[in-house]
Design a protein around this motif. Structure first.
Motif, PDB file in Angstrom:
ATOM      1  N   ILE A  59       0.817  -1.230   0.000  1.00 50.91           N
ATOM      2  CA  ILE A  59       0.000   0.000   0.000  1.00 50.91           C
ATOM      3  C   ILE A  59       0.850   1.280   0.000  1.00 50.91           C
ATOM      4  CG2 ILE A  59      -2.049  -1.113   0.989  1.00 50.91           C
ATOM      5  CD1 ILE A  59      -1.392   0.419   3.626  1.00 50.91           C
ATOM      6  N   HIS A  60       2.175   1.130  -0.132  1.00 47.40           N
ATOM      7  CA  HIS A  60       3.050   2.316  -0.136  1.00 47.40           C
ATOM      8  C   HIS A  60       2.664   3.294  -1.246  1.00 47.40           C
ATOM      9  CE1 HIS A  60       6.594   0.258   2.193  1.00 47.40           C
ATOM     10  NE2 HIS A  60       5.465   0.288   2.868  1.00 47.40           N
ATOM     11  N   GLN A  61       2.489   2.787  -2.466  1.00 46.97           N
ATOM     12  CA  GLN A  61       2.195   3.664  -3.599  1.00 46.97           C
ATOM     13  C   GLN A  61       0.846   4.367  -3.421  1.00 46.97           C
ATOM     14  OE1 GLN A  61       4.425   4.583  -6.053  1.00 46.97           O
ATOM     15  NE2 GLN A  61       2.808   6.126  -6.260  1.00 46.97           N
ATOM     16  N   LEU A  62      -0.144   3.625  -2.931  1.00 47.27           N
ATOM     17  CA  LEU A  62      -1.472   4.206  -2.686  1.00 47.27           C
ATOM     18  C   LEU A  62      -1.366   5.371  -1.710  1.00 47.27           C
ATOM     19  CD1 LEU A  62      -4.648   3.943  -2.985  1.00 47.27           C
ATOM     20  CD2 LEU A  62      -4.561   2.508  -0.937  1.00 47.27           C
ATOM     21  N   ILE A  63      -0.592   5.192  -0.636  1.00 43.55           N
ATOM     22  CA  ILE A  63      -0.456   6.234   0.380  1.00 43.55           C
ATOM     23  C   ILE A  63       0.265   7.460  -0.188  1.00 43.55           C
ATOM     24  CG2 ILE A  63       0.733   6.792   2.555  1.00 43.55           C
ATOM     25  CD1 ILE A  63      -0.163   4.000   3.520  1.00 43.55           C
ATOM     26  N   LEU A  64       1.328   7.233  -0.949  1.00 45.75           N
ATOM     27  CA  LEU A  64       2.060   8.356  -1.552  1.00 45.75           C
ATOM     28  C   LEU A  64       1.152   9.136  -2.512  1.00 45.75           C
ATOM     29  CD1 LEU A  64       5.519   6.651  -2.262  1.00 45.75           C
ATOM     30  CD2 LEU A  64       5.026   8.373  -0.497  1.00 45.75           C
ATOM     31  N   THR A  65       0.381   8.406  -3.308  1.00 43.05           N
ATOM     32  CA  THR A  65      -0.556   9.039  -4.252  1.00 43.05           C
ATOM     33  C   THR A  65      -1.595   9.856  -3.491  1.00 43.05           C
ATOM     34  OG1 THR A  65      -0.276   7.176  -5.766  1.00 43.05           O
ATOM     35  CG2 THR A  65      -2.164   8.587  -6.170  1.00 43.05           C
ATOM     36  N   TYR A  66      -2.113   9.270  -2.391  1.00 39.55           N
ATOM     37  CA  TYR A  66      -3.123   9.966  -1.594  1.00 39.55           C
ATOM     38  C   TYR A  66      -2.536  11.228  -0.948  1.00 39.55           C
ATOM     39  CZ  TYR A  66      -5.930  11.443   2.289  1.00 39.55           C
ATOM     40  OH  TYR A  66      -6.629  12.250   3.156  1.00 39.55           O
ATOM     41  N   LEU A  67      -1.330  11.126  -0.387  1.00 39.57           N
ATOM     42  CA  LEU A  67      -0.738  12.276   0.314  1.00 39.57           C
ATOM     43  C   LEU A  67      -0.543  13.463  -0.627  1.00 39.57           C
ATOM     44  CD1 LEU A  67       1.874  10.516   2.645  1.00 39.57           C
ATOM     45  CD2 LEU A  67      -0.302  11.558   3.332  1.00 39.57           C
ATOM     46  N   LEU A  68      -0.182  13.174  -1.865  1.00 38.89           N
ATOM     47  CA  LEU A  68      -0.026  14.232  -2.871  1.00 38.89           C
ATOM     48  C   LEU A  68      -1.392  14.844  -3.210  1.00 38.89           C
ATOM     49  CD1 LEU A  68       2.278  15.486  -4.531  1.00 38.89           C
ATOM     50  CD2 LEU A  68       1.705  13.897  -6.374  1.00 38.89           C
ATOM     51  N   ALA A  69      -2.376  13.971  -3.420  1.00 41.13           N
ATOM     52  CA  ALA A  69      -3.737  14.431  -3.737  1.00 41.13           C
ATOM     53  C   ALA A  69      -4.321  15.231  -2.572  1.00 41.13           C
ATOM     54  CB  ALA A  69      -4.624  13.233  -4.059  1.00 41.13           C
ATOM     55  N   ARG A  70      -3.992  14.822  -1.346  1.00 34.70           N
ATOM     56  CA  ARG A  70      -4.476  15.512  -0.143  1.00 34.70           C
ATOM     57  C   ARG A  70      -3.971  16.953  -0.124  1.00 34.70           C
ATOM     58  NH1 ARG A  70      -1.887  16.845   4.336  1.00 34.70           N
ATOM     59  NH2 ARG A  70      -3.068  17.149   6.280  1.00 34.70           N
ATOM     60  N   GLN A  71      -2.679  17.131  -0.443  1.00 32.83           N
ATOM     61  CA  GLN A  71      -2.096  18.485  -0.474  1.00 32.83           C
ATOM     62  C   GLN A  71      -2.831  19.375  -1.481  1.00 32.83           C
ATOM     63  OE1 GLN A  71       2.089  17.675  -1.275  1.00 32.83           O
ATOM     64  NE2 GLN A  71       2.630  18.537   0.726  1.00 32.83           N
ATOM     65  N   LYS A  72      -3.074  18.825  -2.668  1.00 27.54           N
ATOM     66  CA  LYS A  72      -3.773  19.590  -3.717  1.00 27.54           C
ATOM     67  C   LYS A  72      -5.200  19.919  -3.275  1.00 27.54           C
ATOM     68  CE  LYS A  72      -1.223  17.606  -7.605  1.00 27.54           C
ATOM     69  NZ  LYS A  72      -1.246  16.608  -8.668  1.00 27.54           N
ATOM     70  N   TRP A  73      -5.867  18.934  -2.686  1.00 28.03           N
ATOM     71  CA  TRP A  73      -7.258  19.123  -2.235  1.00 28.03           C
ATOM     72  C   TRP A  73      -7.324  20.221  -1.179  1.00 28.03           C
ATOM     73  CZ3 TRP A  73      -9.684  18.570   2.551  1.00 28.03           C
ATOM     74  CH2 TRP A  73     -11.086  18.555   2.525  1.00 28.03           C
ATOM     75  N   MET A  74      -6.357  20.219  -0.247  1.00 25.13           N
ATOM     76  CA  MET A  74      -6.355  21.225   0.821  1.00 25.13           C
ATOM     77  C   MET A  74      -6.102  22.626   0.264  1.00 25.13           C
ATOM     78  SD  MET A  74      -4.594  19.178   3.967  1.00 25.13           S
ATOM     79  CE  MET A  74      -4.605  20.553   5.092  1.00 25.13           C
ATOM     80  N   ALA A  75      -5.227  22.715  -0.740  1.00 25.09           N
ATOM     81  CA  ALA A  75      -4.958  24.019  -1.371  1.00 25.09           C
ATOM     82  C   ALA A  75      -6.203  24.522  -2.102  1.00 25.09           C
ATOM     83  CB  ALA A  75      -3.795  23.884  -2.341  1.00 25.09           C
ATOM     84  N   ASN A  76      -6.876  23.612  -2.801  1.00 26.82           N
ATOM     85  CA  ASN A  76      -8.071  23.995  -3.578  1.00 26.82           C
ATOM     86  C   ASN A  76      -9.259  24.350  -2.699  1.00 26.82           C
ATOM     87  OD1 ASN A  76      -6.661  23.522  -5.900  1.00 26.82           O
ATOM     88  ND2 ASN A  76      -7.450  21.458  -6.211  1.00 26.82           N
ATOM     89  N   THR A  77      -9.382  23.680  -1.549  1.00 24.00           N
ATOM     90  CA  THR A  77     -10.555  23.914  -0.688  1.00 24.00           C
ATOM     91  C   THR A  77     -10.249  24.893   0.442  1.00 24.00           C
ATOM     92  OG1 THR A  77      -9.933  21.916   0.515  1.00 24.00           O
ATOM     93  CG2 THR A  77     -11.683  21.681  -1.117  1.00 24.00           C
ATOM     94  N   HIS A  78      -8.993  25.363   0.496  1.00 23.03           N
ATOM     95  CA  HIS A  78      -8.546  26.296   1.553  1.00 23.03           C
ATOM     96  C   HIS A  78      -8.754  25.718   2.949  1.00 23.03           C
ATOM     97  CE1 HIS A  78      -8.108  29.089  -1.718  1.00 23.03           C
ATOM     98  NE2 HIS A  78      -9.385  28.949  -2.023  1.00 23.03           N
ATOM     99  N   VAL A  79      -8.519  24.412   3.065  1.00 21.70           N
ATOM    100  CA  VAL A  79      -8.607  23.768   4.386  1.00 21.70           C
ATOM    101  C   VAL A  79      -7.190  23.670   4.924  1.00 21.70           C
ATOM    102  CG1 VAL A  79      -9.072  21.576   5.573  1.00 21.70           C
ATOM    103  CG2 VAL A  79     -10.710  22.448   3.913  1.00 21.70           C
ATOM    104  N   ASP A  80      -7.014  24.050   6.190  1.00 21.30           N
ATOM    105  CA  ASP A  80      -5.698  23.918   6.808  1.00 21.30           C
ATOM    106  C   ASP A  80      -5.862  23.047   8.045  1.00 21.30           C
ATOM    107  OD1 ASP A  80      -3.068  24.184   7.456  1.00 21.30           O
ATOM    108  OD2 ASP A  80      -3.317  26.123   8.457  1.00 21.30           O
ATOM    109  N   SER A  81      -5.505  21.782   7.919  1.00 23.19           N
ATOM    110  CA  SER A  81      -5.694  20.858   9.034  1.00 23.19           C
ATOM    111  C   SER A  81      -4.560  19.846   9.057  1.00 23.19           C
ATOM    112  CB  SER A  81      -7.028  20.113   8.872  1.00 23.19           C
ATOM    113  OG  SER A  81      -7.073  19.006   9.754  1.00 23.19           O
ATOM    114  N   PRO A  82      -4.102  19.476  10.256  1.00 21.63           N
ATOM    115  CA  PRO A  82      -3.055  18.453  10.338  1.00 21.63           C
ATOM    116  C   PRO A  82      -3.604  17.042  10.090  1.00 21.63           C
ATOM    117  CG  PRO A  82      -3.734  19.090  12.549  1.00 21.63           C
ATOM    118  CD  PRO A  82      -4.498  19.969  11.594  1.00 21.63           C
ATOM    119  N   SER A  83      -4.930  16.928   9.988  1.00 27.13           N
ATOM    120  CA  SER A  83      -5.570  15.618   9.880  1.00 27.13           C
ATOM    121  C   SER A  83      -5.105  14.838   8.646  1.00 27.13           C
ATOM    122  CB  SER A  83      -7.090  15.803   9.824  1.00 27.13           C
ATOM    123  OG  SER A  83      -7.716  14.573   9.552  1.00 27.13           O
ATOM    124  N   LEU A  84      -4.875  13.546   8.822  1.00 25.23           N
ATOM    125  CA  LEU A  84      -4.504  12.688   7.699  1.00 25.23           C
ATOM    126  C   LEU A  84      -5.650  12.627   6.689  1.00 25.23           C
ATOM    127  CD1 LEU A  84      -2.583  10.622   6.356  1.00 25.23           C
ATOM    128  CD2 LEU A  84      -3.566   8.862   7.848  1.00 25.23           C
TER     129      LEU A  84
END
Length: 208
Positions: free
Chosen positions: A82-107
């Motif tokens: 599941i390493h690749q899935l997690i890396l893909t998600y973490l990158l997508a999470r960063q983009k999602w947070m930038a687009n939605t203006h959410v600032d949270s430490p939550s995984l």
């Protein structure tokens, strides 16, 4: 059969999920993390992005059940599949947070809550994305039990399983997985029979 099939289907679909489909990527990452680390609902909900160590590939489970009394934080290895899935998600999470203006430490951040952490209800909605995809309903705690069962079936000792699942003693683990222990004992006994039959040892037995 159905549980195993569901687990395999989830793994297959997770491997081919569209990295630009954040909703489904998040759902599969969350469920696969539960399946592969045995994390509880609360532990996933309150996990922070820094709790996932992608250098050592460890999941630091800090906000555990009973964390103020009996609960102990723990580190669970994240399996390579599941390493690749997690890396893909973490990158997508960063983009999602930038687009939605959410600032949270939550995984698994939330737009809805002031803390930025998911509610129990939102986790159920996220899980439903996977349920609808595979046509099977399940609880996250079943993912945790699958984690325990699968690793005991592979030969992990009960003490290690207990520690990784965050149990204070092996009693709970033994209560949940006693059927597996009996099946394993039966299998071990049959293996002993086979090896003694092959070596002809049963001819020289002198217990009586």
């Amino acid at each position: 059969g159905t549980k195993k099939q569901a687990q395999e289907i989830i793994a297959e679909k997770a491997a081919s999920v569209d990295p630009y489909d954040f909703r489904r990527l998040r759902a599969y990452t969350l469920v696969m993390l539960c399946l592969n680390t045995g994390a509880r609902n609360k532990e996933i909900r309150l996990a922070e992005v820094g709790d996932v160590d992608t250098t050592q590939w460890m999941f630091n489970i800090i906000h555990v059940k009973g964390e103020d009394s009996y609960g102990m934080s723990r580190q669970v290895p994240i399996p390579p599949e599941i390493h690749q899935l997690i890396l893909t998600y973490l990158l997508a999470r960063q983009k999602w947070m930038a687009n939605t203006h959410v600032d949270s430490p939550s995984l698994f951040p939330s737009k809805e809550s002031s803390s930025g952490f998911l509610s129990d209800n939102t986790i159920r909605q996220i899980k439903k994305v996977v349920e609808d995809d595979i046509g099977v309903e399940f609880e996250l705690r079943q993912c945790r039990r699958t984690f325990g069962q699968r690793n005991l079936d592979r030969g992990l000792d009960i003490e290690s399983a207990s520690v990784l699942m965050g149990y204070a003693t092996t009693n709970t683990t033994e209560r949940f997985y006693s059927r597996m222990k009996l099946e394993k004992a039966q299998k071990n006994l049959k293996q002993v029979w086979e090896s003694t039959a092959v070596n002809g040892e049963h001819a020289q037995e002198e217990e009586f």
